[in-house]
Write an enzyme that holds these catalytic residues in place. Structure first.
Site, PDB file in Angstrom:
ATOM      1  N   ASN A 141       0.804  -1.236   0.000  1.00  0.00           N
ATOM      2  CA  ASN A 141       0.000   0.000   0.000  1.00  0.00           C
ATOM      3  C   ASN A 141       0.835   1.284   0.000  1.00  0.00           C
ATOM      4  O   ASN A 141       0.274   2.369  -0.178  1.00  0.00           O
ATOM      5  CB  ASN A 141      -0.997   0.029   1.176  1.00  0.00           C
ATOM      6  CG  ASN A 141      -2.001  -1.107   1.079  1.00  0.00           C
ATOM      7  OD1 ASN A 141      -2.718  -1.206   0.083  1.00  0.00           O
ATOM      8  ND2 ASN A 141      -2.053  -1.967   2.063  1.00  0.00           N
TER       9      ASN A 141
ATOM     10  N   ALA B 176       1.952  -3.057   6.682  1.00  0.00           N
ATOM     11  CA  ALA B 176       1.180  -3.956   7.552  1.00  0.00           C
ATOM     12  C   ALA B 176       1.932  -5.236   7.905  1.00  0.00           C
ATOM     13  O   ALA B 176       1.684  -5.825   8.974  1.00  0.00           O
ATOM     14  CB  ALA B 176      -0.151  -4.297   6.881  1.00  0.00           C
TER      15      ALA B 176
ATOM     16  N   GLU C  16      14.199   0.508  10.694  1.00  0.00           N
ATOM     17  CA  GLU C  16      12.755   0.364  10.468  1.00  0.00           C
ATOM     18  C   GLU C  16      12.133   1.759  10.502  1.00  0.00           C
ATOM     19  O   GLU C  16      12.430   2.553  11.400  1.00  0.00           O
ATOM     20  CB  GLU C  16      12.177  -0.504  11.591  1.00  0.00           C
ATOM     21  CG  GLU C  16      10.660  -0.653  11.543  1.00  0.00           C
ATOM     22  CD  GLU C  16      10.135  -1.475  12.729  1.00  0.00           C
ATOM     23  OE1 GLU C  16      10.944  -1.930  13.573  1.00  0.00           O
ATOM     24  OE2 GLU C  16       8.909  -1.621  12.822  1.00  0.00           O
TER      25      GLU C  16
HETATM   26  C1  DQA Z   1       2.962   2.194   8.236  1.00  0.00           C
HETATM   27  C2  DQA Z   1       2.131   1.839   9.464  1.00  0.00           C
HETATM   28  C3  DQA Z   1       1.497   0.467   9.305  1.00  0.00           C
HETATM   29  O1  DQA Z   1       0.710   0.166  10.455  1.00  0.00           O
HETATM   30  C4  DQA Z   1       0.587   0.455   8.093  1.00  0.00           C
HETATM   31  O2  DQA Z   1       0.052  -0.835   7.902  1.00  0.00           O
HETATM   32  C5  DQA Z   1       1.265   0.946   6.870  1.00  0.00           C
HETATM   33  C6  DQA Z   1       2.147   2.102   6.966  1.00  0.00           C
HETATM   34  C7  DQA Z   1       3.511   3.639   8.321  1.00  0.00           C
HETATM   35  O3  DQA Z   1       4.407   3.947   7.530  1.00  0.00           O
HETATM   36  O4  DQA Z   1       3.048   4.437   9.137  1.00  0.00           O
HETATM   37  O5  DQA Z   1       1.037   0.449   5.772  1.00  0.00           O
HETATM   38  O6  DQA Z   1       4.068   1.307   8.155  1.00  0.00           O
END
Ligand code: DQA
Length: 141
Positions: free
Chosen positions: A10, A76, A97
């Site tokens: 995403n 996610a 991260e």
């Molecule tokens: C994310 C936070 C995750 O919980 C979420 O599923 C994402 C984006 C972030 O960059 O804030 O896809 O990694």
């Protein structure tokens, strides 16, 4: 130094995806920011995104084989993928991260990361600036 900036599911939809949570910066803007920061810092930065978990695992294997540092926003998968974590655990160069949003201010299921325990550092909630800060930390080491 060759650095891989890897993005999970995403994240290619940044800019249109829930802008109230992730901001108006598009994925193309994010790629440009990382490349610009890399040039400034003298790093050879390669930015990738996939919606497919197996592809991400293979990219992490590639980083492990190349001994390349990684900046990872696993999206996610962060919260449930032991496969992505196990691939991260094979890295020998530093792993940072990154999360654009402050996952700790959000739903309970986002509070746990399978990645953090195998990462060298974590940047959370600083928007896309977190990527630039991660690259800066890698360059300073
Ligand atoms: C994310 C936070 C995750 O919980 C979420 O599923 C994402 C984006 C972030 O960059 O804030 O896809 O990694």
């Amino acid at each position: 130094m060759n650095v891989l900036v890897l993005n999970g599911p995403n994240l290619g939809r940044l800019g249109t995806r829930e802008p109230d949570v992730y901001g108006a910066t598009t994925y193309a803007d994010l790629v440009a920011l990382c490349e610009r920061t890399g040039t400034e810092l003298g790093l050879d930065v390669e930015v990738r995104q996939t919606d497919h978990e197996g592809v991400m695992v293979e990219w992490l294997h590639e980083a492990a084989d190349r001994e390349a540092p990684v900046v990872l926003n696993a999206g996610a998968w962060t919260h449930y993928s032991i496969a992505v974590r196990d691939a991260c655990a094979q890295l020998t160069a530093p792993l940072v991260e990154v999360h654009i949003s402050n996952v700790h201010k959000r739903e309970e299921f986002r509070h746990h990361s399978y990645i953090s325990a195998v990462a060298d550092g974590v940047l959370v909630g600083l928007g896309v600036d977190g990527y630039a800060l991660a690259l800066r930390w890698l360059a300073n080491r």
